[in-house]
Design an enzyme around this catalytic site. Structure first.
Site, PDB file in Angstrom:
ATOM      1  N   ASP A 126       0.784  -1.233   0.000  1.00 59.04           N
ATOM      2  CA  ASP A 126       0.000   0.000   0.000  1.00 59.04           C
ATOM      3  C   ASP A 126       0.824   1.296   0.000  1.00 59.04           C
ATOM      4  OD1 ASP A 126      -2.245  -1.582   0.068  1.00 59.04           O
ATOM      5  OD2 ASP A 126      -2.575  -1.388   2.217  1.00 59.04           O
ATOM      6  N   ASP A 128       1.722   2.991   2.526  1.00 56.34           N
ATOM      7  CA  ASP A 128       0.963   3.906   3.394  1.00 56.34           C
ATOM      8  C   ASP A 128       1.632   4.116   4.744  1.00 56.34           C
ATOM      9  OD1 ASP A 128       0.588   1.334   4.319  1.00 56.34           O
ATOM     10  OD2 ASP A 128      -1.548   1.552   4.708  1.00 56.34           O
TER      11      ASP A 128
HETATM   12  O1  F6P Z   1      -1.907  -5.538   2.435  1.00 52.68           O
HETATM   13  C1  F6P Z   1      -2.657  -4.398   2.400  1.00 52.68           C
HETATM   14  C2  F6P Z   1      -3.960  -4.702   1.786  1.00 52.68           C
HETATM   15  O2  F6P Z   1      -3.685  -5.345   0.605  1.00 52.68           O
HETATM   16  C3  F6P Z   1      -4.910  -3.541   1.524  1.00 52.68           C
HETATM   17  O3  F6P Z   1      -4.628  -2.848   0.369  1.00 52.68           O
HETATM   18  C4  F6P Z   1      -6.230  -4.236   1.500  1.00 52.68           C
HETATM   19  O4  F6P Z   1      -7.278  -3.369   1.813  1.00 52.68           O
HETATM   20  C5  F6P Z   1      -6.046  -5.278   2.553  1.00 52.68           C
HETATM   21  O5  F6P Z   1      -4.690  -5.589   2.579  1.00 52.68           O
HETATM   22  C6  F6P Z   1      -6.829  -6.570   2.381  1.00 52.68           C
HETATM   23  O6  F6P Z   1      -6.504  -7.381   3.454  1.00 52.68           O
HETATM   24  P1  F6P Z   1      -7.005  -8.854   3.769  1.00 52.68           P
HETATM   25  O7  F6P Z   1      -5.933  -9.774   3.275  1.00 52.68           O
HETATM   26  O8  F6P Z   1      -7.100  -8.900   5.252  1.00 52.68           O
HETATM   27  O9  F6P Z   1      -8.298  -9.048   3.044  1.00 52.68           O
END
Ligand code: F6P
Length: 316
Positions: A126, A128
């Protein structure tokens, strides 16, 4: 010193490069390295494996994280964290290198307060995390998205359509920003660069009049329902529109050279910090140089709006 390393949160290409660098740099300085399986969950369950030069051989080009990862909500409880710290201490492990995003850093900061020598490395697609120009995995994900945009443009041009491409990023628009610029997107919509629907529709009408055969809109996840937006564009602009949610494909794949280098540099730097008695910090890259900052300066902080937004106005 005995040092543990783990990956936590969403996986990111280049995490393996970072683990490998921790192991190889650690060995150079005579440390013993342990890999914690599946993030903080492995610390709670006491599942750790000794790592050496040979066990990380071939890992540089591998996507994902060979240690496994998880989101461990249980870790928010102090008694659970105490159990995890005790597990490390019982093995004589004094230090932990935690690779992940903001949630991982929060866990690492709490562990530092409990006396563990903790270092954080930014591993998330991300981009971020405050205190670093780039996170491990971001560049590979941008490449994946650009590849998808290039393909979507082929079919969009053939059918004279507007393609909406939803990308990850949570609350950060960097994936959409970088990939949108590289992919020549007409519109880039992110939390930092919100756009009015009516304005987009009116510009698309204009594009249609000018005889343009395609349009690409790149948008960060969680802003709006892209399927509904595609229908609205189709109905109101005369540009038939389709939405594509790229999803988890963005997290996979062999890391690109930038992520292999970044992971390697950060992993080795983390070991050097521990050698120098520095901990309770997270690592970043600023203007091409390795830096470190206390967790408290980074956790929960947002990054300044990217300079590239100035370019978006000029070229999209
Ligand atoms: O790793 C970050 C991220 O990919 C975000 O961009 C996304 O919203 C989230 O993880 C999704 O996470 P999970 O694997 O918990 O669905």
């Amino acid at each position: 010193m005995k040092i543990a390393v783990l990956t936590s949160g969403g996986d990111a290409p280049g995490m393996n490069a970072a683990i490998r660098a921790v192991v190889r740099a650690g060995e150079v300085y005579g440390h013993e390295i342990f890999g914690v399986k599946d993030g903080y969950q492995g610390m709670i369950d006491d599942i750790m494996i000794p790592l050496n030069h040979q066990s990380v051989s071939g890992m540089l080009s591998l996507g994902g994280t060979f240690l496994g990862t998880s989101r461990a909500p249980e870790f928010l409880k102090e008694e659970v964290r105490q159990k995890a710290v005790d597990n490390l201490k019982n093995r004589g492990i004094e230090a932990l290198i935690a690779i992940g995003g903001d949630g991982t850093y929060r866990g690492a900061m709490d562990l530092a307060k409990m006396g563990l020598k903790t270092i954080g490395l930014p591993g998330t697609i991300d981009n971020d995390i405050a205190g670093t120009d780039f996170t491990i995995g971001f560049h590979t994900a941008v490449e994946t998205i650009v590849d998808a945009i290039d393909k979507l443009r082929d079919t969009s041009t053939s059918h004279q359509r507007c393609s909406i491409v939803e990308v990850m990023g949570r609350h950060c628009g960097d994936l959409a920003l970088f990939a949108g610029i590289c992919g020549g997107a007409e519109f880039i919509i992110t939390p930092e660069n919100p756009m009015n629907k009516e304005e987009i529709i009116s510009k698309l009408k204009q594009h249609k009049k000018e005889g343009r055969r395609h349009a690409i809109i790149v948008i960060t996840e969680k802003i709006l329902n892209v399927y509904e937006f595609a229908d609205e564009i189709t109905q109101k602009s005369g540009f038939a529109s389709r939405a594509t949610v790229l999803g988890y494909i963005q997290r996979g794949g062999s890391p690109c050279p930038e992520d292999r280098i970044l992971g390697s540099r950060m992993g080795a730097y983390a070991v050097e910090l521990l050698n120098d008695g520095v901990y309770g910090v997270c690592v970043g890259v600023r203007d091409e140089r390795m830096v470190h900052l206390p967790f408290s300066n980074v956790v929960g902080q947002s990054r300044p709006k990217n300079e590239l937004y100035k370019l978006v106005k000029k070229v999209s």
